[in-house]
Design a protein around this motif. Structure first.
Motif, PDB file in Angstrom:
ATOM      1  N   SER A 113       0.817  -1.210   0.000  1.00  0.00           N
ATOM      2  CA  SER A 113       0.000   0.000   0.000  1.00  0.00           C
ATOM      3  C   SER A 113       0.852   1.262   0.000  1.00  0.00           C
ATOM      4  O   SER A 113       0.393   2.332  -0.397  1.00  0.00           O
ATOM      5  CB  SER A 113      -0.934   0.009   1.211  1.00  0.00           C
ATOM      6  N   ARG A 114       2.106   1.125   0.438  1.00  0.00           N
ATOM      7  CA  ARG A 114       3.017   2.268   0.441  1.00  0.00           C
ATOM      8  C   ARG A 114       3.693   2.395  -0.915  1.00  0.00           C
ATOM      9  O   ARG A 114       4.084   1.410  -1.508  1.00  0.00           O
ATOM     10  CB  ARG A 114       4.082   2.096   1.527  1.00  0.00           C
ATOM     11  N   LEU A 115       3.833   3.616  -1.369  1.00  0.00           N
ATOM     12  CA  LEU A 115       4.492   3.864  -2.637  1.00  0.00           C
ATOM     13  C   LEU A 115       5.854   4.485  -2.356  1.00  0.00           C
ATOM     14  O   LEU A 115       5.947   5.674  -2.023  1.00  0.00           O
ATOM     15  CB  LEU A 115       3.655   4.810  -3.500  1.00  0.00           C
ATOM     16  N   PRO A 116       6.940   3.707  -2.476  1.00  0.00           N
ATOM     17  CA  PRO A 116       8.275   4.253  -2.223  1.00  0.00           C
ATOM     18  C   PRO A 116       8.561   5.446  -3.135  1.00  0.00           C
ATOM     19  O   PRO A 116       8.082   5.483  -4.281  1.00  0.00           O
ATOM     20  CB  PRO A 116       9.209   3.075  -2.551  1.00  0.00           C
ATOM     21  N   VAL A 117       9.337   6.397  -2.645  1.00  0.00           N
ATOM     22  CA  VAL A 117       9.621   7.623  -3.395  1.00  0.00           C
ATOM     23  C   VAL A 117      10.248   7.314  -4.752  1.00  0.00           C
ATOM     24  O   VAL A 117       9.899   7.933  -5.768  1.00  0.00           O
ATOM     25  CB  VAL A 117      10.553   8.542  -2.579  1.00  0.00           C
ATOM     26  N   ALA A 118      11.161   6.337  -4.787  1.00  0.00           N
ATOM     27  CA  ALA A 118      11.822   5.983  -6.055  1.00  0.00           C
ATOM     28  C   ALA A 118      10.807   5.495  -7.081  1.00  0.00           C
ATOM     29  O   ALA A 118      10.866   5.860  -8.267  1.00  0.00           O
ATOM     30  CB  ALA A 118      12.892   4.923  -5.813  1.00  0.00           C
ATOM     31  N   LEU A 119       9.862   4.663  -6.638  1.00  0.00           N
ATOM     32  CA  LEU A 119       8.820   4.169  -7.538  1.00  0.00           C
ATOM     33  C   LEU A 119       7.885   5.299  -7.948  1.00  0.00           C
ATOM     34  O   LEU A 119       7.446   5.367  -9.103  1.00  0.00           O
ATOM     35  CB  LEU A 119       8.008   3.069  -6.852  1.00  0.00           C
ATOM     36  N   GLN A 120       7.573   6.158  -7.013  1.00  0.00           N
ATOM     37  CA  GLN A 120       6.691   7.282  -7.312  1.00  0.00           C
ATOM     38  C   GLN A 120       7.262   8.130  -8.445  1.00  0.00           C
ATOM     39  O   GLN A 120       6.560   8.479  -9.396  1.00  0.00           O
ATOM     40  CB  GLN A 120       6.513   8.139  -6.049  1.00  0.00           C
ATOM     41  N   LYS A 121       8.553   8.439  -8.372  1.00  0.00           N
ATOM     42  CA  LYS A 121       9.203   9.237  -9.428  1.00  0.00           C
ATOM     43  C   LYS A 121       9.173   8.510 -10.764  1.00  0.00           C
ATOM     44  O   LYS A 121       8.921   9.126 -11.812  1.00  0.00           O
ATOM     45  CB  LYS A 121      10.645   9.546  -9.038  1.00  0.00           C
ATOM     46  N   LYS A 122       9.414   7.209 -10.731  1.00  0.00           N
ATOM     47  CA  LYS A 122       9.416   6.430 -11.973  1.00  0.00           C
ATOM     48  C   LYS A 122       8.030   6.404 -12.610  1.00  0.00           C
ATOM     49  O   LYS A 122       7.875   6.605 -13.824  1.00  0.00           O
ATOM     50  CB  LYS A 122       9.885   5.002 -11.701  1.00  0.00           C
ATOM     51  N   PHE A 123       7.007   6.177 -11.791  1.00  0.00           N
ATOM     52  CA  PHE A 123       5.642   6.090 -12.315  1.00  0.00           C
ATOM     53  C   PHE A 123       5.158   7.442 -12.833  1.00  0.00           C
ATOM     54  O   PHE A 123       4.459   7.513 -13.842  1.00  0.00           O
ATOM     55  CB  PHE A 123       4.690   5.577 -11.234  1.00  0.00           C
ATOM     56  N   ILE A 124       5.536   8.524 -12.140  1.00  0.00           N
ATOM     57  CA  ILE A 124       5.172   9.864 -12.612  1.00  0.00           C
ATOM     58  C   ILE A 124       5.820  10.131 -13.968  1.00  0.00           C
ATOM     59  O   ILE A 124       5.181  10.647 -14.891  1.00  0.00           O
ATOM     60  CB  ILE A 124       5.597  10.934 -11.585  1.00  0.00           C
ATOM     61  N   CYS A 125       7.085   9.773 -14.091  1.00  0.00           N
ATOM     62  CA  CYS A 125       7.807   9.959 -15.354  1.00  0.00           C
ATOM     63  C   CYS A 125       7.163   9.140 -16.473  1.00  0.00           C
ATOM     64  O   CYS A 125       6.983   9.624 -17.593  1.00  0.00           O
ATOM     65  CB  CYS A 125       9.269   9.549 -15.161  1.00  0.00           C
ATOM     66  N   ARG A 126       6.784   7.919 -16.166  1.00  0.00           N
ATOM     67  CA  ARG A 126       6.136   7.058 -17.164  1.00  0.00           C
ATOM     68  C   ARG A 126       4.821   7.656 -17.640  1.00  0.00           C
ATOM     69  O   ARG A 126       4.562   7.754 -18.841  1.00  0.00           O
ATOM     70  CB  ARG A 126       5.886   5.680 -16.566  1.00  0.00           C
ATOM     71  N   GLU A 127       3.983   8.077 -16.694  1.00  0.00           N
ATOM     72  CA  GLU A 127       2.678   8.611 -17.074  1.00  0.00           C
ATOM     73  C   GLU A 127       2.811   9.938 -17.812  1.00  0.00           C
ATOM     74  O   GLU A 127       2.038  10.221 -18.732  1.00  0.00           O
ATOM     75  CB  GLU A 127       1.791   8.778 -15.835  1.00  0.00           C
ATOM     76  N   TYR A 128       3.805  10.731 -17.438  1.00  0.00           N
ATOM     77  CA  TYR A 128       4.026  11.999 -18.145  1.00  0.00           C
ATOM     78  C   TYR A 128       4.425  11.734 -19.595  1.00  0.00           C
ATOM     79  O   TYR A 128       3.944  12.406 -20.516  1.00  0.00           O
ATOM     80  CB  TYR A 128       5.105  12.810 -17.436  1.00  0.00           C
ATOM     81  N   SER A 129       5.283  10.750 -19.810  1.00  0.00           N
ATOM     82  CA  SER A 129       5.695  10.428 -21.188  1.00  0.00           C
ATOM     83  C   SER A 129       4.523   9.882 -21.993  1.00  0.00           C
ATOM     84  O   SER A 129       4.379  10.181 -23.182  1.00  0.00           O
ATOM     85  CB  SER A 129       6.857   9.433 -21.186  1.00  0.00           C
ATOM     86  N   GLN A 130       3.653   9.080 -21.347  1.00  0.00           N
ATOM     87  CA  GLN A 130       2.466   8.573 -22.036  1.00  0.00           C
ATOM     88  C   GLN A 130       1.501   9.712 -22.342  1.00  0.00           C
ATOM     89  O   GLN A 130       0.892   9.749 -23.425  1.00  0.00           O
ATOM     90  CB  GLN A 130       1.773   7.524 -21.155  1.00  0.00           C
ATOM     91  N   LEU A 131       1.362  10.629 -21.396  1.00  0.00           N
ATOM     92  CA  LEU A 131       0.522  11.804 -21.625  1.00  0.00           C
ATOM     93  C   LEU A 131       1.022  12.592 -22.832  1.00  0.00           C
ATOM     94  O   LEU A 131       0.226  13.005 -23.701  1.00  0.00           O
ATOM     95  CB  LEU A 131       0.519  12.686 -20.371  1.00  0.00           C
ATOM     96  N   LEU A 132       2.327  12.793 -22.916  1.00  0.00           N
ATOM     97  CA  LEU A 132       2.911  13.496 -24.063  1.00  0.00           C
ATOM     98  C   LEU A 132       2.588  12.794 -25.374  1.00  0.00           C
ATOM     99  O   LEU A 132       2.183  13.431 -26.357  1.00  0.00           O
ATOM    100  CB  LEU A 132       4.432  13.586 -23.906  1.00  0.00           C
ATOM    101  N   ARG A 133       2.768  11.483 -25.383  1.00  0.00           N
ATOM    102  CA  ARG A 133       2.547  10.724 -26.627  1.00  0.00           C
ATOM    103  C   ARG A 133       1.100  10.832 -27.092  1.00  0.00           C
ATOM    104  O   ARG A 133       0.833  11.134 -28.259  1.00  0.00           O
ATOM    105  CB  ARG A 133       2.933   9.257 -26.416  1.00  0.00           C
ATOM    106  N   PHE A 134       0.161  10.600 -26.186  1.00  0.00           N
ATOM    107  CA  PHE A 134      -1.257  10.655 -26.564  1.00  0.00           C
ATOM    108  C   PHE A 134      -1.693  12.078 -26.900  1.00  0.00           C
ATOM    109  O   PHE A 134      -2.555  12.284 -27.758  1.00  0.00           O
ATOM    110  CB  PHE A 134      -2.130  10.087 -25.439  1.00  0.00           C
ATOM    111  N   PHE A 135      -1.080  13.047 -26.229  1.00  0.00           N
ATOM    112  CA  PHE A 135      -1.414  14.445 -26.519  1.00  0.00           C
ATOM    113  C   PHE A 135      -0.970  14.824 -27.925  1.00  0.00           C
ATOM    114  O   PHE A 135      -1.708  15.492 -28.661  1.00  0.00           O
ATOM    115  CB  PHE A 135      -0.759  15.355 -25.484  1.00  0.00           C
ATOM    116  N   HIS A 136       0.228  14.399 -28.327  1.00  0.00           N
ATOM    117  CA  HIS A 136       0.700  14.665 -29.685  1.00  0.00           C
ATOM    118  C   HIS A 136      -0.218  13.999 -30.710  1.00  0.00           C
ATOM    119  O   HIS A 136      -0.525  14.589 -31.765  1.00  0.00           O
ATOM    120  CB  HIS A 136       2.136  14.162 -29.861  1.00  0.00           C
TER     121      HIS A 136
END
Length: 291
Positions: A113-136
């Motif tokens: 249930s806990r989201l480690p900070v390292a994983l949080q940064k990775k998942f945010i980066c992943r979703e941001y890149s996916q957001l960019l792709r779909f937005f384009h």
């Protein structure tokens, strides 16, 4: 008849408890959205054998369907460190513990249930890149007059945006994602609502949301690519694109690195450099982090 069903299911559970490899047994509520049927049960069986990972059985017990999916303790331990498959994570969080040897699953649920900070940064980066792709894709389809395709790509953009918001809050996305986001960022929820139920022409709705998303994407570059920047900080000097894409921390992260590199160049977070020419005369470019 009801008593026979109960006894039959109890016998099934007793057999699981007696198996030396079974660590815990969980069951999903019949009313749960992830249960594909109503007259039956969905059990998650945690075992201490790695080879059992992903094994699933469909059983019939006195007219009732019983689905049994096995999960290995190795899979859970790995997931606690590097992230668990989201469907499996959703199943685990919503399932009730029926039997738990040594309290293992109770503790594992707390860890997952806990989201480690390292994983949080990775998942945010992943979703941001996916957001960019779909937005384009949304903008390209819109320019081509392909309104329904633009609408589909925009829905995917908003979905990635919603997931990013959840990760920023330190939580995991749930099956009812938009209900979750409504509590965290009502402005993004309202944008999704506008696209879904607004009475204006679809093309006009898409154009308005494109402006809102573009502004957010531009203003959130640095915070969203922190994970990639930290990877780049792990060595001095420039990076070839191939090096970044195949870096152990990135290779399986589903991060669209080329798209992020373009965005980071635009925001002057990195600088493009040219490597020495190779034997075939090519001049390969790379990037270096600006400190």
């Amino acid at each position: 008849m009801a008593m026979k069903r109960e006894e039959s299911q109890q016998t099934y559970l007793n057999k699981l408890r007696q198996r030396p490899d079974v660590q815990a047994v969980l069951v999903l509520p019949v009313s749960d959205l992830l249960v594909p049927f109503r007259d039956g049960a969905f059990y998650l069986v945690v075992v201490n054998q790695p080879q059992a990972e992903g094994k699933i059985r469909r059983l019939h017990i006195q007219g009732r369907v019983v689905m049994e999916q096995q999960i290995s303790t190795w899979q859970l331990e790995k997931g606690a460190v590097s992230g668990l498959d989201e469907r499996l994570a959703a199943l685990l969080w919503r399932a009730d513990i029926v039997w738990d040897k040594d309290g293992y699953m109770k503790q594992m649920k707390i860890r997952l249930s806990r989201l480690p900070v390292a994983l949080q940064k990775k998942f945010i980066c992943r979703e941001y890149s996916q957001l960019l792709r779909f937005f384009h894709e949304t903008k390209e389809f819109l320019q081509q007059g392909l309104i329904l395709d633009a609408h589909h790509a925009l829905i995917q953009s908003l979905h990635s945006w919603a997931r990013l918001i959840v990760y920023e809050a330190g939580e995991h996305p749930q099956a009812a994602l938009w209900s979750q986001v409504k509590q965290m960022d009502s402005s993004v929820f309202k944008l999704y609502e506008e696209l879904s139920i607004n009475g204006e022409a679809l093309e006009k709705r898409i154009e308005l949301l494109v402006l809102a998303i573009e502004f957010w994407i531009t203003s959130k570059v640095k915070e969203s690519v922190t994970f990639l920047m930290e990877v780049m900080e792990s060595k001095a000097g420039p990076w070839r694109l191939e090096e970044l894409v195949n870096h152990p921390a990135i290779v399986d992260a589903q991060i669209d690195v080329p798209l992020l590199i373009d965005k980071m160049l635009q925001r002057q977070l990195i600088q493009e450099v040219v490597f020495t020419e190779g034997a075939n005369g090519d001049r390969e470019s790379g990037v270096i982090l600006l400190r």
